[in-house]
Design a protein around this motif. Structure first.
Motif, PDB file in Angstrom:
ATOM      1  N   VAL A   1      -4.780  -8.725   8.974  1.00 31.52           N
ATOM      2  CA  VAL A   1      -5.727  -7.994   8.135  1.00 31.52           C
ATOM      3  C   VAL A   1      -5.804  -8.604   6.737  1.00 31.52           C
ATOM      4  N   HIS A   2      -6.904  -8.335   6.078  1.00 33.62           N
ATOM      5  CA  HIS A   2      -7.047  -8.723   4.679  1.00 33.62           C
ATOM      6  C   HIS A   2      -7.265  -7.476   3.835  1.00 33.62           C
ATOM      7  N   PHE A   3      -6.441  -7.336   2.809  1.00 33.70           N
ATOM      8  CA  PHE A   3      -6.584  -6.251   1.837  1.00 33.70           C
ATOM      9  C   PHE A   3      -6.972  -6.889   0.512  1.00 33.70           C
ATOM     10  N   THR A   4      -8.040  -6.388  -0.099  1.00 35.15           N
ATOM     11  CA  THR A   4      -8.416  -6.927  -1.413  1.00 35.15           C
ATOM     12  C   THR A   4      -8.894  -5.819  -2.339  1.00 35.15           C
ATOM     13  N   GLY A   5      -8.567  -5.987  -3.606  1.00 39.06           N
ATOM     14  CA  GLY A   5      -9.055  -5.063  -4.631  1.00 39.06           C
ATOM     15  C   GLY A   5     -10.523  -5.282  -4.948  1.00 39.06           C
ATOM     16  N   LEU A   6     -11.086  -6.384  -4.442  1.00 37.79           N
ATOM     17  CA  LEU A   6     -12.534  -6.574  -4.557  1.00 37.79           C
ATOM     18  C   LEU A   6     -13.231  -5.557  -3.662  1.00 37.79           C
ATOM     19  N   THR A   7     -14.470  -5.267  -3.963  1.00 37.14           N
ATOM     20  CA  THR A   7     -15.274  -4.451  -3.053  1.00 37.14           C
ATOM     21  C   THR A   7     -15.292  -5.136  -1.693  1.00 37.14           C
ATOM     22  N   HIS A   8     -14.987  -4.344  -0.640  1.00 36.97           N
ATOM     23  CA  HIS A   8     -14.840  -4.963   0.686  1.00 36.97           C
ATOM     24  C   HIS A   8     -15.564  -4.155   1.755  1.00 36.97           C
ATOM     25  N   ASP A   9     -15.861  -4.836   2.844  1.00 34.62           N
ATOM     26  CA  ASP A   9     -16.529  -4.186   3.972  1.00 34.62           C
ATOM     27  C   ASP A   9     -15.481  -3.649   4.958  1.00 34.62           C
ATOM     28  N   GLU A  10     -15.924  -3.233   6.122  1.00 33.83           N
ATOM     29  CA  GLU A  10     -15.002  -2.613   7.085  1.00 33.83           C
ATOM     30  C   GLU A  10     -13.976  -3.589   7.625  1.00 33.83           C
ATOM     31  N   ARG A  11     -14.296  -4.889   7.572  1.00 35.43           N
ATOM     32  CA  ARG A  11     -13.314  -5.895   8.000  1.00 35.43           C
ATOM     33  C   ARG A  11     -12.252  -6.130   6.932  1.00 35.43           C
ATOM     34  N   GLY A  12     -12.509  -5.597   5.748  1.00 40.54           N
ATOM     35  CA  GLY A  12     -11.612  -5.872   4.625  1.00 40.54           C
ATOM     36  C   GLY A  12     -12.056  -7.088   3.834  1.00 40.54           C
ATOM     37  N   TYR A  13     -13.178  -7.690   4.224  1.00 40.65           N
ATOM     38  CA  TYR A  13     -13.655  -8.908   3.551  1.00 40.65           C
ATOM     39  C   TYR A  13     -14.391  -8.538   2.264  1.00 40.65           C
ATOM     40  N   PRO A  14     -14.216  -9.363   1.223  1.00 41.50           N
ATOM     41  CA  PRO A  14     -14.974  -9.120  -0.007  1.00 41.50           C
ATOM     42  C   PRO A  14     -16.475  -9.131   0.287  1.00 41.50           C
TER      43      PRO A  14
ATOM     44  N   HIS B   1      -4.738  -9.459  -1.498  1.00 51.74           N
ATOM     45  CA  HIS B   1      -5.326  -9.964  -2.737  1.00 51.74           C
ATOM     46  C   HIS B   1      -5.170  -8.837  -3.753  1.00 51.74           C
ATOM     47  N   THR B   2      -4.216  -8.967  -4.643  1.00 52.08           N
ATOM     48  CA  THR B   2      -3.774  -7.821  -5.457  1.00 52.08           C
ATOM     49  C   THR B   2      -4.398  -7.842  -6.850  1.00 52.08           C
ATOM     50  N   THR B   3      -3.628  -7.469  -7.858  1.00 47.59           N
ATOM     51  CA  THR B   3      -4.156  -7.423  -9.232  1.00 47.59           C
ATOM     52  C   THR B   3      -3.660  -8.639 -10.012  1.00 47.59           C
ATOM     53  N   HIS B   4      -4.268  -8.829 -11.176  1.00 42.36           N
ATOM     54  CA  HIS B   4      -3.978 -10.019 -11.981  1.00 42.36           C
ATOM     55  C   HIS B   4      -2.520 -10.012 -12.464  1.00 42.36           C
TER      56      HIS B   4
END
Lengths: 384, 277
Positions: free
Chosen positions: A234-247, B74-77
């Protein structure tokens, strides 16, 4: 043996910070990362001694930024994790609290409040972090916060906090205060089998390596949680992401995601909110209080009742999400609303906003408890 | 004219999120080279792919987490290291690697970097050092050589930079190496080696950023910077951390020392365990 050490069933005499630590242990917390700060330090000290006894991790981090990041990493790997701090530390945790919201990583953050702003009154109580708890991180989000009024509730609400955090994949705050944290009282720890453990919603086996970790299929808007190292990739990102977790840098996806994160709490608010009422049935005057201030308010209301004044108390056990419907209902019935809080008017603003009514405040900037007499005086004035 | 041939497969298809291509990096950027080495090292490692986790902070190098087809965060700065620390301690069987840039790891995350090295916590850090903040457009940072230009240092950087091998060795990391993006074999080998080493490992890779750093510092393109590395790189003997000599100045004809600077066996961090009688 280990289970016996986790849940110290029986009657104890301990302070609120220790009760909070014992609540974490009973809830199955396996990771604590923290940084010493008065008046929360006893939580870290107690867990430094206790967590190694139950094969769990205690680590003192280099600062509160690191503490908050560490508990998120631990939780993302499957641990029930917690940190404890006070106002200045909570300020430093705010960015990663937002990350917890965005990545939907459950965790418990305990803030034993002291006189603020800035360094303020490190050893004395305050209740002035309640709006920081609500809005402190940037962006639109909803948060869950509980406000214990006794050592017993420091224990009980810490367990509830872990359950709510897991159930809704959200950070949950415990907003204690120096009085509740340092006051030594009787704490009853129930048998292990009586302690609720809701756990996280988990995915079924990966079907073909195309798992979508942020896809929501249930009405509660909570996606099942994948932990690191389970093969889902899985990919977790603090960017806005879709259901796949992709930015996904689109306004549409952003609006959908943020709306779901907010509604995840709003739509389930009835399951999260906790309040307690005293003498509310025929009350003409409503007193609202929380945390240690509710203890003074309870006494003031009891004394006013003895004098024949039709007054009731609503104690907010949860502060966020705010019980809007309950206040709208109560506002229809009462003539006056009094709010007692150890700040210069924070929850009272929310009450004014929701009821559309002026609120009589019994405020103090912090440093000492608001005495029952101040609240009683406000009740008398209202009754006159 | 010969027809253009499009390859159907790439050797790293299994481990890269091909559906996220094209990537965001500029032409001549060195980050992709380092990611390629990391991906190959994962495939060559004895550790199952699903046990590998990558954690990144913010910035161009921080985007690596999003392109790797493994569990990725992909976390915080600046906070990738403490996030990785929590993850590793909660689940020790994970092979936990932080992949991020110099600004993220050394400026805003500098405190976590030295403390993780001091604890010797068992995580790997791959630090792409391109001497500037690339994503925000060429600002100077704590690795920018003194005198070099950046958009926030139009008259030249007045500050002295960190010397990362020296800093990390002094802080206590078990393994510290520096390479450049021409050293693809050494990078892959040292990442692979870092996977086998207990404790904190740190690999700095100097990488061209022609758009952010190069254009303000008279480096024509990525290739010219690579050529400059080729001409000036001097391999140190193992364990050599000569202080000031490790400073990098791309504008002057000074050697760039690369190699392994520390490789030792300080005990890695272990959470306290107590046997209760």
């Amino acid at each position: 043996m280990m289970d016996d050490l986790r849940v110290l069933t029986g009657k104890h005499f301990m302070n609120g910070d220790e009760a909070c630590a014992e609540g974490a242990l009973a809830a199955g917390c396996t990771f604590f990362g923290g940084y010493p700060i008065t008046p929360s330090t006893e939580i870290a000290e107690h867990l430094a001694r206790r967590l190694p006894e139950v094969d769990s991790v205690f680590i003192q981090m280099e600062d509160e930024l690191g503490s908050m990041a560490a508990i998120l990493g631990a939780s993302a790997a499957g641990a029930r994790s917690m940190t404890a701090t006070s106002g200045p530390g909570l300020s430093l945790m705010m960015e990663n609290l937002g990350l917890a919201v965005m990545l939907e990583i459950p965790c418990v953050v305990v803030d034993v409040q002291r006189g603020s702003p800035s360094t303020g009154l490190p050893t004395m109580p305050g209740q002035s972090d309640v709006m920081q708890a609500r809005w402190g991180s940037h962006g639109d989000y909803e948060i869950v916060a509980y406000s214990p009024w006794s050592a017993q509730e420091m224990f009980d609400l810490t367990i509830l906090a872990f359950n709510i955090a897991d159930r809704y994949r959200t950070p949950v705050l415990i907003l204690g205060d120096e009085v509740v944290g340092h006051m030594i009282e009787r704490v009853v720890i129930p048998p292990k089998e009586q302690i609720d453990h809701w756990g996280r919603k988990r995915p079924k086996e990966p079907d073909n390596g195309r798992y979508e970790p942020f896809k929501v299929e249930d009405a509660d808007l909570v996606p099942p949680m994948v932990h690191a190292g389970e093969g889902y990739r899985v990919h977790f990102t603090g960017l806005t992401h879709d259901e796949r977790g992709y930015p996904d840098m689109s306004a549409k996806t952003h609006h959908q995601l943020v709306t779901r994160l907010v509604n995840k709490i709003r739509n389930n608010a009835d399951q999260i909110i906790r309040t307690e009422g005293y003498y509310l049935d025929d009350a003409q005057i409503l007193v609202v209080a929380y945390g240690c201030t509710a203890r003074s308010a309870q006494r003031a209301v009891r004394e006013a009742r003895q004098k024949g004044i039709q007054v009731g108390l609503l104690r907010l056990i949860s502060l966020w999400p705010f019980p809007e419907a309950l206040f709208q209902e109560l506002a229809e019935k009462v003539d006056t609303i009094i709010v007692a809080e150890m700040n210069l008017g924070q929850m009272s603003r929310e009450i004014q906003r929701v009821t559309g009514r002026p609120v009589r405040g019994v405020f103090h900037a912090g440093g000492e408890m608001i005495p029952p007499e101040s609240i009683l005086e406000a009740i008398r004035e209202a009754a006159a | 004219m010969t027809a253009v041939k499009v390859a159907d497969e790439h050797p790293l298809d299994a481990i890269i999120r091909a559906d996220r291509m094209p990537h965001i990096w500029c032409p001549g950027c060195g980050i992709g080279i380092v990611m390629r080495c990391y991906a190959q090292a994962i495939l060559d490692s004895q550790v199952p792919v699903d046990q590998h986790v990558v954690i990144s902070g913010i910035g161009c190098s921080g985007r690596v987490a999003g392109y790797m087809n493994i569990d990725s965060y992909h976390t915080t700065h600046g906070r990738a290291i403490p996030f990785a620390l929590g993850m590793k301690l909660a689940k020790p069987e994970l092979m936990t690697t932080v992949f991020s840039g110099d600004g993220d790891l050394v400026a805003i995350g500098g405190n976590h970097l030295i403390h993780a090295a001091r604890r010797n916590v068992d995580i790997n850090v791959i630090c792409v050092n391109n001497f500037n903040y690339g994503m925000t457009g060429g600002q100077v940072g704590p690795t920018t050589p003194q005198g070099a230009r950046g958009t926030t240092a139009p008259y030249g950087n007045p500050e002295l930079p960190f010397n990362l091998p020296y800093l990390l060795s002094a802080s206590g990391a078990n393994f510290v190496a520096r390479w450049t993006t021409i050293h693809v074999r050494q990078i892959r080998e040292d990442i692979l080696y870092a996977f086998t080493r207990p404790g904190f490992t740190f690999i700095e890779v100097l990488a061209p950023c022609p758009v952010g750093f190069g254009k303000l510092n008279n480096i024509e393109d990525g290739l010219e910077e690579m050529e400059l590395y080729r001409q000036r790189c001097v391999r140190v003997r193992d364990g050599d951390v000569r202080g000031d000599d490790l400073n990098i100045d791309l504008r002057e004809d000074k050697p760039i020392y690369v190699g392994r600077f520390a490789d030792r066996d300080r005990p890695p961090y272990e959470p306290v365990k107590v046997e209760v009688k």
